[in-house]
Design a protein around this motif. Structure first.
Motif, PDB file in Angstrom:
ATOM      1  N   LEU A 111       0.857  -1.181   0.000  1.00  0.00           N
ATOM      2  CA  LEU A 111       0.000   0.000   0.000  1.00  0.00           C
ATOM      3  C   LEU A 111       0.893   1.230   0.000  1.00  0.00           C
ATOM      4  O   LEU A 111       1.739   1.383   0.887  1.00  0.00           O
ATOM      5  CB  LEU A 111      -0.929   0.015   1.216  1.00  0.00           C
ATOM      6  N   PHE A 112       0.697   2.088  -0.964  1.00  0.00           N
ATOM      7  CA  PHE A 112       1.529   3.278  -1.134  1.00  0.00           C
ATOM      8  C   PHE A 112       0.738   4.482  -0.637  1.00  0.00           C
ATOM      9  O   PHE A 112      -0.123   5.002  -1.331  1.00  0.00           O
ATOM     10  CB  PHE A 112       1.908   3.429  -2.607  1.00  0.00           C
ATOM     11  N   THR A 113       1.009   4.910   0.584  1.00  0.00           N
ATOM     12  CA  THR A 113       0.239   5.993   1.188  1.00  0.00           C
ATOM     13  C   THR A 113       0.996   7.312   1.238  1.00  0.00           C
ATOM     14  O   THR A 113       0.414   8.350   1.556  1.00  0.00           O
ATOM     15  CB  THR A 113      -0.180   5.629   2.623  1.00  0.00           C
ATOM     16  N   SER A 114       2.298   7.274   0.940  1.00  0.00           N
ATOM     17  CA  SER A 114       3.109   8.486   0.913  1.00  0.00           C
ATOM     18  C   SER A 114       4.411   8.171   0.208  1.00  0.00           C
ATOM     19  O   SER A 114       4.907   7.047   0.259  1.00  0.00           O
ATOM     20  CB  SER A 114       3.405   8.979   2.337  1.00  0.00           C
ATOM     21  N   GLY A 115       4.978   9.168  -0.453  1.00  0.00           N
ATOM     22  CA  GLY A 115       6.234   8.972  -1.155  1.00  0.00           C
ATOM     23  C   GLY A 115       6.596  10.214  -1.937  1.00  0.00           C
ATOM     24  O   GLY A 115       5.974  11.269  -1.789  1.00  0.00           O
ATOM     25  N   GLN A 121       0.728  12.682   3.515  1.00  0.00           N
ATOM     26  CA  GLN A 121       0.511  11.353   4.084  1.00  0.00           C
ATOM     27  C   GLN A 121      -0.976  11.018   4.128  1.00  0.00           C
ATOM     28  O   GLN A 121      -1.769  11.681   4.792  1.00  0.00           O
ATOM     29  CB  GLN A 121       1.088  11.281   5.494  1.00  0.00           C
ATOM     30  N   GLY A 122      -1.341   9.957   3.402  1.00  0.00           N
ATOM     31  CA  GLY A 122      -2.716   9.490   3.439  1.00  0.00           C
ATOM     32  C   GLY A 122      -2.981   8.651   4.671  1.00  0.00           C
ATOM     33  O   GLY A 122      -2.100   7.906   5.126  1.00  0.00           O
ATOM     34  N   VAL A 144       1.856  -7.454   4.139  1.00  0.00           N
ATOM     35  CA  VAL A 144       1.476  -6.176   3.542  1.00  0.00           C
ATOM     36  C   VAL A 144       2.581  -5.156   3.815  1.00  0.00           C
ATOM     37  O   VAL A 144       2.857  -4.818   4.969  1.00  0.00           O
ATOM     38  CB  VAL A 144       0.146  -5.652   4.110  1.00  0.00           C
ATOM     39  N   CYS A 145       3.218  -4.686   2.746  1.00  0.00           N
ATOM     40  CA  CYS A 145       4.203  -3.614   2.871  1.00  0.00           C
ATOM     41  C   CYS A 145       3.456  -2.288   2.924  1.00  0.00           C
ATOM     42  O   CYS A 145       2.606  -2.021   2.076  1.00  0.00           O
ATOM     43  CB  CYS A 145       5.155  -3.612   1.680  1.00  0.00           C
ATOM     44  N   LEU A 146       3.782  -1.478   3.911  1.00  0.00           N
ATOM     45  CA  LEU A 146       3.098  -0.207   4.094  1.00  0.00           C
ATOM     46  C   LEU A 146       4.096   0.928   3.925  1.00  0.00           C
ATOM     47  O   LEU A 146       4.998   1.105   4.744  1.00  0.00           O
ATOM     48  CB  LEU A 146       2.460  -0.157   5.478  1.00  0.00           C
ATOM     49  N   GLN A 147       3.946   1.661   2.830  1.00  0.00           N
ATOM     50  CA  GLN A 147       4.790   2.831   2.577  1.00  0.00           C
ATOM     51  C   GLN A 147       4.107   4.030   3.211  1.00  0.00           C
ATOM     52  O   GLN A 147       3.110   4.536   2.706  1.00  0.00           O
ATOM     53  CB  GLN A 147       4.966   3.044   1.072  1.00  0.00           C
TER      54      GLN A 147
END
Length: 284
Positions: A111-115, A121-122, A144-147
């Motif tokens: 899940l890509f929540t910020s980058g 940041q979501g 689950v990888c959490l970004q």
């Protein structure tokens, strides 16, 4: 030493078969200027003495289309497993996740929540609409990888870990703790999260460069974090080619920063943790 790269990205030159569809509509700078395809990744791994790798979906290039990481892991099953990206807010997210994790399917999800292309940041990753997704991930044993970035959203992360304690969550780049400002304060911030048994840390160049620069103060971060989590919940990833260095240089950076840890801890961080999280990484 047995080494697994738990976090690298690949991008194909074939934009007809694998079209660009970055989340948010903006391709990352590294994806545009220094992409590495699957063949190139195999070559770089051989050069660096790295046995296997986890292909993490290049979200800022492919969005939710996981075709390339899946095709590549199927072509080189002895070298790769695939971690794809899904939209957990979709009503069919749980069923889609189960289908994607079928035979020769995804070994994990991200899940890509910020980058770099999503600076705000979501906090949607713990919205009630996502609960069926998290429940299904737990049922499937799918990591689950959490970004995300620690700070304002840490409370949501804790809520998630308490609500779904059976889900294995990998915090990409350890959530970008501010090691440069204070290794001790950053270490304490991360160590507090160690009470959640499902949480794992992904240690990359984004942390290791700051620890190298911290010199003797690096242990102010590493000491409490390794004590709180244990090396068995920490995995090293290169982040190639988002990282500008070569893969041998990224391996050397990690080995240098972690050189004072006991050998068994280093074995866990460089391979053991990743192999438990991703059973498809069968050691030859």
């Amino acid at each position: 030493m047995d080494i697994v790269d738990a976090h690298c990205h690949i991008i194909s030159e074939d934009q007809t078969r694998y079209p660009k569809a970055p989340i948010g509509g903006k391709q990352s700078e590294w994806a545009a200027t220094r992409p590495v395809n699957a063949e190139g990744m195999v070559s770089r791994m051989d050069e660096a003495g790295i046995a296997q790798a986890v292909l993490v979906q290049a979200t800022t290039n492919y969005g939710y289309d996981n075709s390339y990481v899946l095709d590549s892991s199927r072509q080189w099953p002895e070298r790769f497993v695939a971690v794809g990206t899904v939209d957990p807010l979709r009503p069919d997210a749980a069923d889609s996740l189960k289908a994607a994790a079928g035979d020769e399917g995804l070994a994990g999800v991200r899940l890509f929540t910020s980058g770099s292309t999503v600076p705000t940041q979501g906090e949607w990753f713990v919205a009630p609409e996502t609960f069926p997704f998290w429940e299904r991930a737990g049922e499937l044993g799918l990591p689950v990888c959490l970004q995300m970035r620690l700070g304002a959203a840490t409370g949501q992360l804790v809520e998630l870990l308490e609500r779904f304690p059976g889900v294995k969550v990998l915090l990409d780049h350890i959530g970008y703790p501010d090691i440069a400002d204070s290794p001790a304060r950053a270490g304490a911030e991360v160590a507090r999260l160690g009470v959640h048994p499902g949480l794992h840390l992904k240690l990359t160049h984004r942390n290791l460069e700051k620890l190298r620069d911290a010199g003797s103060r690096a242990d102010d971060f590493l000491g409490p974090v390794v004590e709180a989590f244990g090396a068995g919940r920490i995995a090293w990833g290169s982040n190639l080619p988002a990282a500008e260095q070569s893969l041998p240089e990224l391996r050397a950076l990690a080995e240098d920063v972690l050189s004072e840890l006991p050998e068994q801890d280093r074995r866990e961080i460089f391979a053991g943790t990743a192999r438990r999280l991703y059973p498809g990484l069968v050691r030859a």
